[in-house]
Design a protein around this motif. Structure first.
Motif, mmCIF file in Angstrom:
data_model
loop_
_atom_site.group_PDB
_atom_site.id
_atom_site.type_symbol
_atom_site.label_atom_id
_atom_site.label_comp_id
_atom_site.label_asym_id
_atom_site.label_seq_id
_atom_site.Cartn_x
_atom_site.Cartn_y
_atom_site.Cartn_z
ATOM 1 N N CYS A 16 -9.684 10.226 3.498
ATOM 2 C CA CYS A 16 -10.685 9.797 4.363
ATOM 3 C C CYS A 16 -11.844 9.321 3.891
ATOM 4 O O CYS A 16 -12.591 10.276 3.399
ATOM 5 C CB CYS A 16 -10.804 10.553 5.606
ATOM 6 N N MET A 17 -12.351 8.228 3.867
ATOM 7 C CA MET A 17 -13.625 7.593 3.267
ATOM 8 C C MET A 17 -14.536 7.352 4.571
ATOM 9 O O MET A 17 -15.610 6.847 4.366
ATOM 10 C CB MET A 17 -13.435 6.497 2.411
ATOM 11 N N CYS A 19 -14.759 5.365 7.217
ATOM 12 C CA CYS A 19 -14.930 4.104 7.337
ATOM 13 C C CYS A 19 -14.698 3.776 8.723
ATOM 14 O O CYS A 19 -15.325 2.671 9.329
ATOM 15 C CB CYS A 19 -13.743 3.144 6.668
ATOM 16 N N THR A 20 -14.345 4.631 9.658
ATOM 17 C CA THR A 20 -14.377 4.488 11.163
ATOM 18 C C THR A 20 -13.559 3.185 11.605
ATOM 19 O O THR A 20 -13.325 2.985 12.888
ATOM 20 C CB THR A 20 -15.873 4.100 11.835
ATOM 21 N N CYS A 22 -10.177 3.492 12.194
ATOM 22 C CA CYS A 22 -9.226 4.009 12.971
ATOM 23 C C CYS A 22 -9.673 4.072 14.482
ATOM 24 O O CYS A 22 -9.090 3.914 15.455
ATOM 25 C CB CYS A 22 -8.704 5.334 12.520
ATOM 26 N N CYS A 73 -5.461 2.524 9.499
ATOM 27 C CA CYS A 73 -6.208 3.222 8.206
ATOM 28 C C CYS A 73 -6.071 2.582 6.991
ATOM 29 O O CYS A 73 -4.905 2.433 6.482
ATOM 30 C CB CYS A 73 -5.946 4.901 8.344
ATOM 31 N N SER A 75 -6.746 3.773 4.192
ATOM 32 C CA SER A 75 -6.865 4.766 2.995
ATOM 33 C C SER A 75 -5.734 5.464 3.054
ATOM 34 O O SER A 75 -5.359 6.652 2.589
ATOM 35 C CB SER A 75 -7.896 5.581 3.062
#
Ligand code: FAD
Ligand code: SF4
Ligand code: SF4
Lengths: 404, 377
Positions: A16-17, A19-20, A22, A73, A75
């Protein structure tokens, strides 16, 4: 060389990076401020829960397990798996009577089928609904799925000999809905497969896939069903049979949730378990032919159910429907209908459930189709109740379009 | 499953090419692992002077309005950056025309918009700033969950109550000539920002927030919707794992969800983005393109991949998949006849197409053009 693979954690949460992305696609977050959202409940929360289970929050129960966060997502984080796995691991509260009843789709069916007309009459009564609402917190606006007698299994057994006569055979995991509530869908499948020269047999005693148990905090019972079903599937696979299904959620549960959430190994049967739409499409691609009526006309709006979107197999339904001469096809925007299995039946979720579905409902009204097509039975209840449009499984539409 | 063309990656490049091919009557599919860099899009297309005619047409058919007005745009930290082409709700103006007295308005409880940094930045430029917050009852629910008070969630509400926002701002406005607002308007309805502009007797400028980007997501939704309306097949959330090559051509690709069901096509377009989208992948020993294993030039010494100063142009950002003049991908020194490449996965290997979003659009149009020409032969 493969450093990252060696350090891969369960649910892939370390990828998880933040990134928001989701959070922009979670249908619950749009309507329920008490829900912390996929990022917070999933990868962010997992980090904390691993340190100390104290950080498990009861609000994770608001997650509908629709998997839209995972589809979005970039990622490859298994956001919803993380959330459901945390519920299984940390939530020690006992499921309420209401949740146990809603989760026991096959038990409800077995008990009620012999007296189906009575049950239908009783659950349809205003007074019963008010009582259910008050005592069990099952929302009174909901229409209960009707129970049908005799069930599909009995019907298919009575046609065993003629089905066995077809040169090619498949097994059919019909699921609770076809058996108890809507045998017609099973019959439609038999019609289409027979037209392709394929005979249909039952599995050796299937059980409910168990999805409702997973989401209602009864993972132990779900695991028992999973073990049972994998063994039943194995028997069919040993006979060289493919197993087809007409419910996207049952299929998704048995293919993905069994290994991911229940730790039940399905690797030996997974590849043989297919949505009937995929099975049929692949047959047609290899040259099989279906004879369609020449005067068939239907304006169809297709809704991809969440679990089919996650499976990535909506494309087979789309392709099959577009193939029928006389079909005017519209792909509806990918939005959740709000029901999510038993979620929308609960009184505390009713409002959220309807609000989630709003975008879909209004788009359906704008398109104004003859029929909405969708591969999920709970979406069907929700869309029919909320829009008044008829919803049909693509298999039933195919059956209707076939030359008799 | 067979298509005329299959596009790997559903970001700006993949969708632009998909729209062009589908409009030309081709049957195409787009396969995309997850959402794209458009979710972080500022709204201005770097390196594009004036939109190419085709882009104007494809985008306006999708309901996306662009405007061309060389100047600067206001950045989230109160600086200015040159830009020429942007989405209709992004303001571009000559820097000198930016006001002297600025009212910065944020929403109570919203932390992804840095009003005080903005003010500091603008004050350095000699402007006088005042920061105010507005609070509306409709936002109460959101405020319950501060970690999820994000641009998109707010925008969903603002699409409904923008008129109230106008009233609130009018009450706050004193003698300011400019009002700065966070970019949380116009998720479903792109006209909301311009309505707000009309309702306020000062220049209204929208400044970027932390992601997700509201205009970016709107753009993604509209492009995808138009693509599907044209009959394109969008496989969302699926990942191309590998490809079958045969005699210098791509025969089919294999995806995670469709496992043993091969997807065949006459032509393939790789538009899988940069490192961020995993179109390029790096590890301590090298930089690679994970699907086809295409050729990439990079410095042998890892220390040379990046520059020690964070703000410098980073060499690794320039690395990308090698292509021939027709944008065919190159593998082991040879061009693959029916595999084309567009967008950020090219890195900066094709400067003639510009950089960033401008490059994504121009290379996608060029690749689609080549695909159409090849399929006429
Ligand atoms: C965070 C960020 C912000 C940016 N902001 C701006 C801006 O404001 N202005 C500007 O001009 N430029 C901006 N850029 C530059 C950006 O690269 C381009 O603007 C452009 O959006 C790139 O588009 P693309 O389609 O090439 O790639 P992407 O948008 O990255 O799309 C690639 C897609 O391919 C998918 N994919 C990757 N591998 C596979 C696979 N194996 N199978 C299936 N799908 C796959 C990914 O999931 C992704 O959805 C930004 C870039 C980033 C990373
Ligand atoms: S979309 Fe994926 S990477 Fe981004 S915040 Fe959500 S889980 Fe993390
Ligand atoms: S599974 Fe659905 S409801 Fe649960 S967090 Fe993901 S998007 Fe939200």
């Amino acid at each position: 060389m493969k450093l990252q693979e060696y350090t891969r954690s369960k649910g892939n949460f370390e990828e998880c990076m933040k990134c928001t992305v989701c959070t922009a696609y979670c249908p619950v977050l749009q309507v329920n401020p008490l829900y912390p959202g996929p990022k917070q409940a999933g990868p962010d929360g997992e980090r904390l829960r691993l340190k100390d289970p104290y950080f498990f929050s009861n609000t994770l129960k608001y997650c509908m397990n629709c998997k839209r966060c995972e589809v979005a997502c970039p990622s490859g984080v298994n956001v919803a798996d993380l959330i459901q796995a945390a519920r299984i691991k940390y939530d020690k509260s006992k499921p309420k009577l209401r949740d146990r009843i809603l989760a026991s789709t096959d038990l409800m069916g077995t008990l009620t089928r012999p007296v189906a007309p009575i049950v239908n009459a009783v659950t349809g009564l205003g007074i019963t609904k008010t009582v259910l609402d008050a005592t069990l917190k099952i929302d009174r606006h909901r229409t209960f799925p009707k129970y049908s007698s005799p069930g599909f299994e009995i019907w298919l057994r009575s046609h065993k000999r003629e089905q066995a006569a077809f040169p090619e055979q498949v097994a059919y995991f019909h699921g609770c809905y076809v058996n108890y509530n809507y045998p017609q869908l099973g019959k439609d499948l038999v019609k289409v497969l027979n037209a392709l020269g394929v005979g249909v047999q039952l599995l050796d005693n299937e059980k409910c896939c168990g999805i409702a148990m997973i989401t209602n905090g009864m993972s132990e019972s779900a695991r028992k069903h999973a073990v049972h079903n994998v063994a039943a599937l194995q028997k069919a696979v040993d006979k060289g049979l493919k197993v087809v299904t007409t419910s996207s959620t049952c299929t998704f549960t048995m293919r993905d949730e069994y290994p991911h959430l229940l730790d039940v190994d399905n690797s030996a049967v997974k590849d043989s378990l297919l949505m009937a739409t995929r099975f049929i499409y692949e047959k047609l691609e290899k040259g099989a032919k279906l004879n369609f009526k020449s005067d068939f006309h239907k304006k169809i709006a297709y809704h991809t159910p969440c679990h089919l979107e996650k499976l990535g197999w909506g494309v087979f339904s789309e392709k099959l429907l577009k193939m029928i001469p006389g079909v005017e096809f519209t792909m509806l925007d990918s939005n959740c209908c709000g029901i999510a299995g038993t979620y929308g039946f609960k009184k505390e979720n009713y409002e959220a459930s309807q609000a989630i579905g709003q975008a879909l409902f209004s788009q359906i009204k704008t398109v104004n189709p003859d029929v909405v097509a969708c591969d999920c039975e709970t979406c069907k209840w929700q869309i029919e109740m909320s829009t008044g449009y008829t919803v049909m499984n693509p298999i039933s539409i195919l059956a209707q379009a076939l030359e008799d | 499953m067979k298509f005329d063309s299959v596009i790997i990656g559903g970001g700006l490049a993949g969708l632009t090419a998909g729209l062009k091919l589908q409009s030309a009557g081709k049957q195409t599919a787009i396969i995309s692992t997850g959402q794209s860099a458009l979710h972080f899009f500022s709204g201005s297309f770097e390196s594009l002077q004036e939109a190419p005619e085709e882009m104007k047409q494809l985008f306006s058919q999708a309901g996306i309005r662009l405007h061309y007005s060389p100047g600067v745009r206001l950045m989230p930290l109160g600086t200015f950056r040159e830009a020429a082409l942007s989405l209709e709700d992004i303001d571009l103006f000559p820097k000198a025309s930016f006001g002297k007295k600025v009212l910065i308005v944020n929403l109570l409880g919203y932390h992804d918009f840095f009003s005080s940094f903005l003010a500091q930045g603008l004050e350095k430029e000699g402007m006088e700033c005042r920061i105010r917050f507005i609070n509306l009852p409709e936002m109460e629910k959101l405020q319950l969950s501060p970690s999820e008070m994000r641009a998109v969630q707010i925008a969903r509400i603002m699409d409904r109550i923008w008129e109230k926002v106008i009233q609130e701002i009018r009450l706050l406005l004193k003698d300011e000539d400019t009002v700065v607002l966070p970019q949380v308007f116009g998720l479903q309805d792109a006209s909301v920002p311009s309505r707000i502009r009309q309702g306020i007797p000062a220049r209204v400028v929208f400044a970027g927030t932390l992601p997700p980007s509201v205009p970016g997501i709107r753009t993604q939704m509209l492009l995808k919707k138009r693509y599907q309306l044209l009959g394109g097949t969008f496989l969302m959330g699926d990942k191309v794992d590998k490809a079958h090559l045969h005699e210098g051509r791509v025969h089919s690709v294999v995806t995670q969800n469709l496992d043993n069901h091969y997807i065949e096509a006459q032509n393939f377009l790789l538009a899988s983005g940069s490192y961020f989208s995993k179109g390029l992948s790096s590890n301590p020993f090298g930089i690679s393109e994970p699907v086809f294993g295409l050729d990439i030039d990079f410095a042998a010494e890892r220390g040379n991949w990046y520059s020690p100063s964070f703000a410098d142009d980073q060499p690794y950002m320039a690395y990308g998949v090698k292509t021939d003049e027709n944008l065919h991908a190159i593998k082991d020194g040879k061009a693959l006849e029916n595999l084309y490449v567009a967008g950020a996965v090219l890195g900066k290997t094709r400067p003639e197409f510009g950089t960033a979003a401008g490059m994504a659009v121009r290379s996608a149009l060029a690749a689609a053009d080549n695909i159409l020409k090849a399929s006429e032969l």
